[in-house]
Write a protein that holds these residues in place. Structure first.
Motif, PDB file in Angstrom:
ATOM      1  N   ILE A   1       0.861  -1.184   0.000  1.00  0.00           N
ATOM      2  CA  ILE A   1       0.000   0.000   0.000  1.00  0.00           C
ATOM      3  C   ILE A   1       0.893   1.228   0.000  1.00  0.00           C
ATOM      4  N   THR A   2       0.600   2.173  -0.886  1.00  0.00           N
ATOM      5  CA  THR A   2       1.318   3.456  -0.893  1.00  0.00           C
ATOM      6  C   THR A   2       0.306   4.579  -0.720  1.00  0.00           C
ATOM      7  N   TYR A   3       0.715   5.633  -0.043  1.00  0.00           N
ATOM      8  CA  TYR A   3      -0.144   6.779   0.208  1.00  0.00           C
ATOM      9  C   TYR A   3       0.421   7.981  -0.533  1.00  0.00           C
ATOM     10  N   GLU A   4      -0.433   8.663  -1.237  1.00  0.00           N
ATOM     11  CA  GLU A   4      -0.017   9.883  -1.943  1.00  0.00           C
ATOM     12  C   GLU A   4       0.071  11.036  -0.931  1.00  0.00           C
ATOM     13  N   ARG A   5       1.098  11.845  -1.049  1.00  0.00           N
ATOM     14  CA  ARG A   5       1.211  13.040  -0.207  1.00  0.00           C
ATOM     15  C   ARG A   5       0.619  14.213  -0.953  1.00  0.00           C
TER      16      ARG A   5
ATOM     17  N   SER B   1      -0.306  20.798   6.433  1.00  0.00           N
ATOM     18  CA  SER B   1      -1.257  19.837   6.989  1.00  0.00           C
ATOM     19  C   SER B   1      -2.670  20.329   6.893  1.00  0.00           C
TER      20      SER B   1
END
Length: 50
Positions: free
Chosen positions: A41-45, A50
């Motif tokens: 699983i990869t998460y996009e930044r 924030s």
């Protein structure tokens, strides 16, 4: 005396069997190809804030 001899032979056979199994497992692990270290699983930044 024959029971003592049988017990000693059994212990020696068990030790040889355990060593053979250990070396066999290590050889199988060494023969297996290395698995790629890619995350499932990869998460996009979404930017730096924030």
């Amino acid at each position: 005396m024959s029971r003592l001899l049988a017990a000693c032979l059994t212990v020696a056979f068990a030790a040889v069997l355990a060593l053979g199994t250990a070396f066999g497992v290590v050889a199988l692990l060494e023969a297996a190809p290395d698995q790629p270290n890619t995350p499932l699983i990869t998460y996009e930044r979404a930017g730096q804030g924030s």
